[in-house]
Write an enzyme that holds these catalytic residues in place. Structure first.
Site, PDB file in Angstrom:
ATOM      1  N   LYS A 169      -8.838  14.093   4.228  1.00 28.40           N
ATOM      2  CA  LYS A 169      -8.029  12.870   4.221  1.00 28.40           C
ATOM      3  C   LYS A 169      -7.131  12.943   5.436  1.00 28.40           C
ATOM      4  O   LYS A 169      -7.092  13.967   6.119  1.00 28.40           O
ATOM      5  CB  LYS A 169      -7.191  12.771   2.943  1.00 28.40           C
ATOM      6  CG  LYS A 169      -6.417  14.068   2.609  1.00 28.40           C
ATOM      7  CD  LYS A 169      -5.639  13.980   1.306  1.00 28.40           C
ATOM      8  CE  LYS A 169      -6.479  14.060   0.060  1.00 28.40           C
ATOM      9  NZ  LYS A 169      -6.423  12.843  -0.730  1.00 28.40           N
ATOM     10  N   ARG A 170      -6.403  11.857   5.750  1.00 30.16           N
ATOM     11  CA  ARG A 170      -5.473  11.935   6.858  1.00 30.16           C
ATOM     12  C   ARG A 170      -4.494  13.083   6.656  1.00 30.16           C
ATOM     13  O   ARG A 170      -4.093  13.392   5.532  1.00 30.16           O
ATOM     14  CB  ARG A 170      -4.715  10.616   7.005  1.00 30.16           C
ATOM     15  CG  ARG A 170      -5.554   9.508   7.616  1.00 30.16           C
ATOM     16  CD  ARG A 170      -6.063   9.884   9.004  1.00 30.16           C
ATOM     17  NE  ARG A 170      -4.976   9.947   9.947  1.00 30.16           N
ATOM     18  CZ  ARG A 170      -4.726   9.018  10.864  1.00 30.16           C
ATOM     19  NH1 ARG A 170      -5.518   7.960  10.978  1.00 30.16           N
ATOM     20  NH2 ARG A 170      -3.713   9.135  11.688  1.00 30.16           N
ATOM     21  N   LYS A 211     -14.271   8.872  -4.652  1.00 28.79           N
ATOM     22  CA  LYS A 211     -15.575   9.235  -4.075  1.00 28.79           C
ATOM     23  C   LYS A 211     -16.032  10.574  -4.620  1.00 28.79           C
ATOM     24  O   LYS A 211     -17.200  10.759  -4.965  1.00 28.79           O
ATOM     25  CB  LYS A 211     -15.481   9.297  -2.544  1.00 28.79           C
ATOM     26  CG  LYS A 211     -15.151   7.966  -1.889  1.00 28.79           C
ATOM     27  CD  LYS A 211     -14.719   8.146  -0.431  1.00 28.79           C
ATOM     28  CE  LYS A 211     -13.970   6.913   0.050  1.00 28.79           C
ATOM     29  NZ  LYS A 211     -13.237   7.163   1.315  1.00 28.79           N
ATOM     30  N   HIS A 245       0.792  -1.233   0.000  1.00 24.95           N
ATOM     31  CA  HIS A 245       0.000   0.000   0.000  1.00 24.95           C
ATOM     32  C   HIS A 245       0.817   1.273   0.000  1.00 24.95           C
ATOM     33  O   HIS A 245       0.241   2.359  -0.018  1.00 24.95           O
ATOM     34  CB  HIS A 245      -0.939   0.032   1.203  1.00 24.95           C
ATOM     35  CG  HIS A 245      -2.135  -0.846   1.049  1.00 24.95           C
ATOM     36  ND1 HIS A 245      -3.299  -0.415   0.478  1.00 24.95           N
ATOM     37  CD2 HIS A 245      -2.326  -2.149   1.348  1.00 24.95           C
ATOM     38  CE1 HIS A 245      -4.164  -1.405   0.450  1.00 24.95           C
ATOM     39  NE2 HIS A 245      -3.600  -2.476   0.974  1.00 24.95           N
ATOM     40  N   THR A 290      -8.320   6.919  -2.596  1.00 22.52           N
ATOM     41  CA  THR A 290      -9.682   6.486  -2.896  1.00 22.52           C
ATOM     42  C   THR A 290     -10.665   7.631  -2.637  1.00 22.52           C
ATOM     43  O   THR A 290     -11.762   7.633  -3.187  1.00 22.52           O
ATOM     44  CB  THR A 290     -10.104   5.275  -2.035  1.00 22.52           C
ATOM     45  OG1 THR A 290      -9.808   5.561  -0.658  1.00 22.52           O
ATOM     46  CG2 THR A 290      -9.359   4.019  -2.460  1.00 22.52           C
ATOM     47  N   LYS A 314       0.682  14.352   1.547  1.00 28.98           N
ATOM     48  CA  LYS A 314      -0.597  14.715   0.942  1.00 28.98           C
ATOM     49  C   LYS A 314      -0.693  16.223   0.691  1.00 28.98           C
ATOM     50  O   LYS A 314      -1.578  16.681  -0.019  1.00 28.98           O
ATOM     51  CB  LYS A 314      -1.755  14.232   1.819  1.00 28.98           C
ATOM     52  CG  LYS A 314      -1.887  12.702   1.878  1.00 28.98           C
ATOM     53  CD  LYS A 314      -2.984  12.289   2.836  1.00 28.98           C
ATOM     54  CE  LYS A 314      -3.133  10.782   2.982  1.00 28.98           C
ATOM     55  NZ  LYS A 314      -3.865  10.153   1.862  1.00 28.98           N
TER      56      LYS A 314
HETATM   57  C1  LIG Z   1     -11.968   7.394   1.597  1.00 35.74           C
HETATM   58  C2  LIG Z   1     -11.505   7.721   2.950  1.00 35.74           C
HETATM   59  C3  LIG Z   1     -10.137   7.884   3.208  1.00 35.74           C
HETATM   60  C4  LIG Z   1      -9.086   7.803   2.123  1.00 35.74           C
HETATM   61  O1  LIG Z   1      -8.939   9.091   1.557  1.00 35.74           O
HETATM   62  P1  LIG Z   1      -7.659   9.471   0.669  1.00 35.74           P
HETATM   63  O2  LIG Z   1      -8.017  10.830   0.149  1.00 35.74           O
HETATM   64  O3  LIG Z   1      -7.588   8.459  -0.419  1.00 35.74           O
HETATM   65  O4  LIG Z   1      -6.492   9.479   1.556  1.00 35.74           O
HETATM   66  C5  LIG Z   1      -9.746   8.188   4.496  1.00 35.74           C
HETATM   67  N1  LIG Z   1     -10.643   8.317   5.492  1.00 35.74           N
HETATM   68  C6  LIG Z   1     -11.960   8.180   5.276  1.00 35.74           C
HETATM   69  C7  LIG Z   1     -12.900   8.369   6.419  1.00 35.74           C
HETATM   70  C8  LIG Z   1     -12.441   7.869   4.007  1.00 35.74           C
HETATM   71  O5  LIG Z   1     -13.762   7.720   3.825  1.00 35.74           O
END
Ligand SMILES: *Cc1c(COP(=O)(O)O)cnc(C)c1O
Length: 835
Positions: free
Chosen positions: A567-568, A679, A376, A675, A573
Site C-alpha cells: 500500500k502507499r 482484495k 475519503h 480496499t 498505515k
Molecule cells: C488497492 C490498491 C491500493 C489501496 O490499498 P490500501 O491497502 O487500501 O491502501 C493502492 N494501490 C494500488 C495499486 C492498489 O491496487
C-alpha cells in the site's frame, strides 16, 4: 476548433452501420494480422512485443467500439438521467486483460494467438499500467466505473489525461529513487481523441460590472488567459452485457490565439513558446496520497477538470433542451471524489448564472440538487484549503461566488443558532487567520445534497467529529457507502485458477452477484476441496515468486507463510509497526527462541510521496533490515524479508492472489476504509488488523475466529492520546526493549550512523500521532496466533475459504447499487448490442 461539416449534414448509414464483428478465433486472428500489417505497418523484421500487443489490443478494441456506440445510442434513446464521477485520479492499471474478460474473448483469443504463434502472457505484460492515480482513492474510481458498466448504469467518469502518471519507483542502496512515468510514449490504443468536443477553460483576468439595457447590474469575467480542454475517451466495458461506458479524460492545449503585442514586436517564437504553459496543466499527476500540497498548478488542475466536465455536460444539455434548465437536476448528478473537484460547486453556479442567465436562486436550487460529495479521509493534513489570495488571482469570479454562497449560508446558520458566533466561525467556508483560506470540504458539503464516508466507522467519525456542525444542521445529507472492489479484475482476472474452481463448484453467477460466494462456505469443511484450494494458493505463490524473481534478490520457499503489506507508504498505515515485528522475529531467532517456528516471508511494497521524508526513511529501514536478516545464515528456512519496488495495480494482481496473511494495521480511526484489505480477503488471505476502516466490516462478515485482531480501538486511541506514554509500553515489555535496542544500537545501519534516529525518536515521542508503541505487544501476540494457526494447514485452508466465501459484501457492485439507490437514482439501460 471548428471542424468542417459534411455537405449533406450527416454520414450515410452505409458508412455508419457496421455489421457485428465475429467473435471466433479465426475472426480475431485475421484482424490481429490486419492491424499488425496495415494499421501499424510492421513486417517480418519487427521484433518488439509492443507491436504484437498493439495489434491484439486493436482487434479487441474493434469489438468494444461497436458496443460503445450502441450503448451511446441506447442512452440517447432512453433520454435517461446520467451520473458523472468527477475524480482527479483513475488508477486503471492495464486494459487488455479486462477487456478480454468482459467481452468473453478469453478462449477464442487463446486459440487465435496460438494459431499465430504468440504468447498471451508476454503480450499482456508489455502493456504499461495506466497509473493515473496514487492509491486507494484512484483505484476506487476505476473499480466504480467498472461496476457502473456491469450494472448498465449511465455513468461517465471525468478525469485528467496526465502525460506523466504515478512515478516509477526504483530502490537504490535501500533508498527510493523516483523516475518519471511517461506512459504515453509508445501511444495509447485504448483512447479516442475527440477534438470536436474541445472546450475552453478560463483563468486569471478580472471581474467587471456592467449594466444591461434592462438596467440589471451584471458581472463579466474579462481579460482571462484561456486554455483548451481536449477530451480523450476510454471505453469501460461491462461484464459480458454489451454495455461500454466512457471515461473522459481532459488534456490541456494552448489556444491558437497569439499575443499580438509580442507578435508585432517580433517575438514570434517566444509568443508561441509561451503557449506551452497552457499544456502544463495536464502534464503530471501530483504524487501525494492523503495529503494536500497547496501548489498553484494543482488548483489549476482541479478547476480545469471541474470546468471542462461541467461545460461538457451543459453543452449536451443545451443541444437537447435549449436554455430550459428546469429539469437539469432531475437528469444529472455529479459525484465528487473527495474535495479535489469540489470547485465544481462554484463553477456550476458561474456557468448557470453568467453563461446561461439564470438567477441566483434558480442556479442554487439546481446546483445543490445535483452535487454529491464523498469524503475519503479524516487526516487533518489531507483537508484542502486554498488561500483566498490565490483564488483571487487565478479564479476571481469563482471567489466572488464562493463569498456569496458563504454569506447566504452563514445567514442560514445564524437564523438557526442566533448569536452563536463561535459556530459561525467554525462553519464559515472562509477560515480566518494570518491568511484567509477557502475550506474546500465545507464548500462541498454546503453545495451537495449528499455527503458520504467510505466505511461505517469512517462515516460515524465524520458525523461525530470533523463535520459535526454540518451533521447537526443537515442530518439528512449524511450517509455511508462502504467501499468495495470489482470482482472482475480482483478475482476473475487476477486469479484464474481460483476463479475456475469457484465456478466449477457454485456456477458462474458469482462474477456479477458476489454474494453467491457464500455457497462456498460449506466446502470449507470438505477436505478434498480444501486440498484443491491449498494447491491453487501454492501455485499462486509460485507465480508471485516467478514474477518478482528479478526484484526479490533472495530465495523464498513457497511453503513459508507469505505475510504481505503493500500500500502507499504512510506513517498512519504503520509499515513501521510491521518492521518492528520483523526485528522481533529476527531477535527471537538470534536468541534461539525458535521452537515450533513457522517459516515466514514478509513482503513489503509501496511508494512514498517524494517529499515525505519519514515515509522514505521507513523504506530505507525495511531494506536495511531485509539486508541483515536475509544475509544471516541463522534465519535460513525461517525468515525472509523483502521490499518489492514499484508497487502498482498490475503488481497487486499477482500479489493478492499469492498472499497468506494481509497486513491492515493502521492506527484505529485513521484508515477511512482500505480496499487492499478486500482484495486479499477475496483471494483467500487472512487478515491481521486493527478495528479500523472496513476491517471492522470484514471481521463482521468473516467472523472473529477467522481474523487476527489486535490494538486499541478508535475511541481508546483518542482517550489515551492526551496522556500517551510510549516509554511505559517499552519498559514493560522485554521484547519491545530488545527491538528498540537493536534499532538504536545501529545494528541495521552499521556504516550509516544515525540514519534511523528520527524513526526511533518518533516511536518514543509522547506526541507520536500514530501511537505505534501502544499496539506493539498486542501486534506481536496476534502475529504469534497467526503463525500458530498457519501450522495447521487444514484449519488455515478452512479459514482461507471462509474469508473468500464471506467477501461478497465487498464487491463494488454492492457499493454502486447503494450509491444508485440512495444518491443517483438512475435507471439501468440495457445495451442494444449483442453481448
Ligand atoms: C488497492 C490498491 C491500493 C489501496 O490499498 P490500501 O491497502 O487500501 O491502501 C493502492 N494501490 C494500488 C495499486 C492498489 O491496487
Amino acid at each position: 476548433m471548428p471542424m468542417r461539416p459534411l455537405l449533406k449534414g450527416k454520414p450515410s448509414p452505409w458508412l455508419t452501420d457496421l455489421p457485428p464483428l465475429g467473435m471466433e478465433a479465426e475472426d480475431l486472428a485475421r484482424d490481429i494480422r490486419h492491424h499488425f500489417n496495415c494499421t501499424l505497418g510492421r513486417d517480418k523484421h519487427c521484433k518488439s512485443a509492443h507491436y504484437s500487443y498493439t495489434a491484439l489490443a486493436l482487434a479487441v478494441r474493434d469489438r468494444l467500439m461497436e458496443r460503445w456506440k450502441n450503448t451511446h445510442y441506447a442512452y440517447e434513446e432512453a433520454d435517461c438521467k446520467h451520473a458523472y464521477y468527477l475524480s482527479m485520479e483513475f488508477l486503471m492499471g492495464r486494459a487488455l486483460g479486462n477487456a478480454m474478460l468482459n467481452l468473453g474473448l478469453d478462449n477464442p483469443l487463446h486459440k487465435a494467438l496460438h494459431s499465430i504463434g504468440l504468447e498471451l502472457e508476454e503480450l499482456v505484460e508489455s502493456e504499461p499500467d495506466a497509473g493515473l492515480g496514487n492509491g486507494g482513492l484512484g483505484r476506487l474510481a476505476a473499480c466504480f466505473i467498472d461496476s457502473c458498466a456491469t450494472l448498465q448504469l449511465p455513468v461517465m467518469g471525468y478525469g485528467l489525461r496526465y502525460e506523466y502518471g504515478m512515478f516509477r519507483q526504483n530502490i537504490e542502496d535501500g533508498y527510493q529513487v523516483e523516475e518519471p512515468d511517461h506512459w504515453l510514449r509508445n501511444g495509447h490504443v485504448w483512447e479516442l481523441e475527440r477534438p470536436e468536443l474541445t472546450v475552453r477553460v478560463r483563468f486569471g483576468g478580472r471581474v467587471e460590472t456592467y449594466e444591461e439595457h434592462d438596467r440589471r447590474k451584471n458581472l463579466r469575467w474579462v481579460e482571462t488567459h484561456d486554455v483548451l480542454a481536449v477530451p480523450y475517451d476510454i471505453p469501460v466495458p461491462g461484464y459480458q452485457n454489451g454495455t461500454v461506458n466512457t471515461l473522459r479524460l481532459w488534456k490541456a492545449a494552448a489556444t491558437d490565439e497569439f499575443d499580438l503585442d509580442e507578435f508585432n514586436a517580433g517575438d514570434y517564437a517566444e509568443s508561441v513558446a509561451a503557449k506551452n504553459v497552457a499544456e502544463h496543466i495536464s502534464m503530471v499527476l501530483y504524487p501525494n496520497d492523503a495529503s494536500e500540497n497547496g501548489k498553484e498548478l494543482r488548483l489549476r488542475q482541479q478547476y480545469f477538470l471541474a470546468s471542462a466536465s461541467l461545460q461538457d455536460v451543459i453543452r449536451k444539455w443545451v443541444a437537447n433542451h435549449g436554455e430550459d434548465f428546469s429539469q437539469f437536476a432531475e437528469k444529472n448528478c455529479f459525484q465528487l471524489n473527495d474535495t479535489h473537484p469540489s470547485i465544481a460547486v462554484a463553477e456550476l453556479m458561474r456557468l448557470l448564472i453568467d453563461e446561461h442567465e439564470l438567477n441566483w436562486d434558480q442556479a442554487w436550487s439546481i446546483t445543490s440538487r445535483t452535487m454529491a460529495y464523498t469524503n475519503h479521509t479524516l487526516l487533518p493534513e489531507a483537508l484542502e484549503r486554498w488561500p483566498v489570495r490565490l483564488f483571487r488571482q487565478l479564479l476571481p469570479r469563482l471567489l466572488e461566488i464562493i463569498f456569496e454562497i458563504n454569506a447566504r449560508f452563514l445567514s442560514e446558520v445564524s437564523a438557526r443558532w442566533p448569536g452563536d458566533i463561535d459556530r459561525l466561525a467554525r462553519m464559515s467556508l472562509i477560515e480566518e487567520g494570518w491568511e484567509q483560506q477557502v475550506r474546500m470540504a465545507y464548500l462541498a458539503i454546503v453545495g451537495s445534497f449528499s455527503v458520504n464516508g467510505v466505511a461505517e466507522l469512517h462515516s460515524n467519525l465524520l458525523m461525530q467529529g470533523l463535520f459535526r456542525d454540518f451533521y447537526e444542521m443537515w442530518p439528512h445529507k449524511f450517509n455511508n457507502k462502504t467501499n468495495g472492489i470489482t470482482p472482475r479484475r480482483w478475482l476473475a482476472w487476477c486469479n484464474p485458477k481460483l476463479a475456475a474452481l469457484i465456478t466449477e463448484t457454485i456456477g458462474e453467477g458469482w462474477v456479477t452477484d458476489l454474494s453467491q460466494l457464500n455457497k462456498l462456505a460449506p466446502y470449507a469443511d470438505d477436505p478434498a476441496f480444501r486440498k484443491r484450494w491449498r494447491e491453487i494458493k501454492r501455485a499462486n505463490k509460485e507465480r508471485l515468486l516467478e514474477h518478482k524473481k528479478a526484484e526479490l534478490g533472495v530465495e523464498v520457499d513457497p511453503d513459508a507463510m507469505f505475510d504481505v503489506q503493500v500500500k502507499r507508504m504512510h506513517e498512519y498505515k504503520r509499515q513501521l509497526l510491521n518492521v518492528l515485528h520483523v526485528i522481533h522475529l529476527y531477535d527471537r531467532i538470534k536468541r534461539g527462541d525458535k521452537a515450533d517456528w513457522t517459516p515466514r516471508c514478509v513482503l513489503f511494497g509501496g511508494k512514498a510521496a517524494p517529499g515525505y521524508v519519514m515515509a522514505k526513511r521507513i523504506i530505507k529501514l525495511i531494506n536495511n533490515v531485509a539486508n541483515v536478516v536475509n544475509h544471516d545464515p541463522a534465519t535460513d528456512g525461517l525468515l525472509k524479508v523483502t521490499f518489492m519496488p514499484n508497487y502498482r495495480v498490475s503488481a497487486m494482481e499477482v500479489i493478492c492472489a499469492g498472499a497468506d496473511l494481509s497486513e491492515q494495521i493502521s492506527t484505529a480511526g485513521k484508515e477511512a476504509s482500505g480496499t487492499g484489505n478486500m482484495k486479499f480477503m477475496m483471494n483467500g488471505a487472512l487478515t491481521i488488523g486493527t478495528l479500523d476502516g472496513a476491517n471492522i466490516e470484514i471481521r463482521q462478515e468473516v467472523g472473529a475466529d477467522n481474523f487476527f485482531l489486535f490494538g486499541l480501538t478508535a475511541e481508546e486511541v483518542e482517550s489515551m492520546r492526551p496522556h500517551y506514554d510510549p516509554e511505559s509500553f517499552i519498559n514493560r515489555s522485554e521484547d519491545f526493549r530488545r527491538v528498540m535496542h537493536l534499532l538504536e544500537s545501529g545494528h541495521f545501519n552499521q556504516f550509516e550512523p544515525g540514519i534511523f534516529d528520527s524513526i526511533a525518536q518518533s516511536i518514543r515521542s509522547p506526541h507520536d500521532p500514530w501511537m505505534t508503541a501502544a499496539d506493539f505487544d498486542g501486534y506481536v501476540q496476534a502475529q504469534r496466533a497467526a503463525a500458530a494457526a498457519y501450522k495447521d494447514q487444514e484449519a488455515w485452508s478452512r479459514m482461507s475459504i471462509l474469508n473468500c466465501a464471506t467477501s461478497g459484501k465487498f464487491s463494488t457492485d454492492r457499493t454502486i447499487g447503494e450509491y444508485n439507490r440512495d444518491i443517483w437514482k438512475l435507471q439501468p439501460v440495457p445495451s442494444l448490442s449483442v453481448k
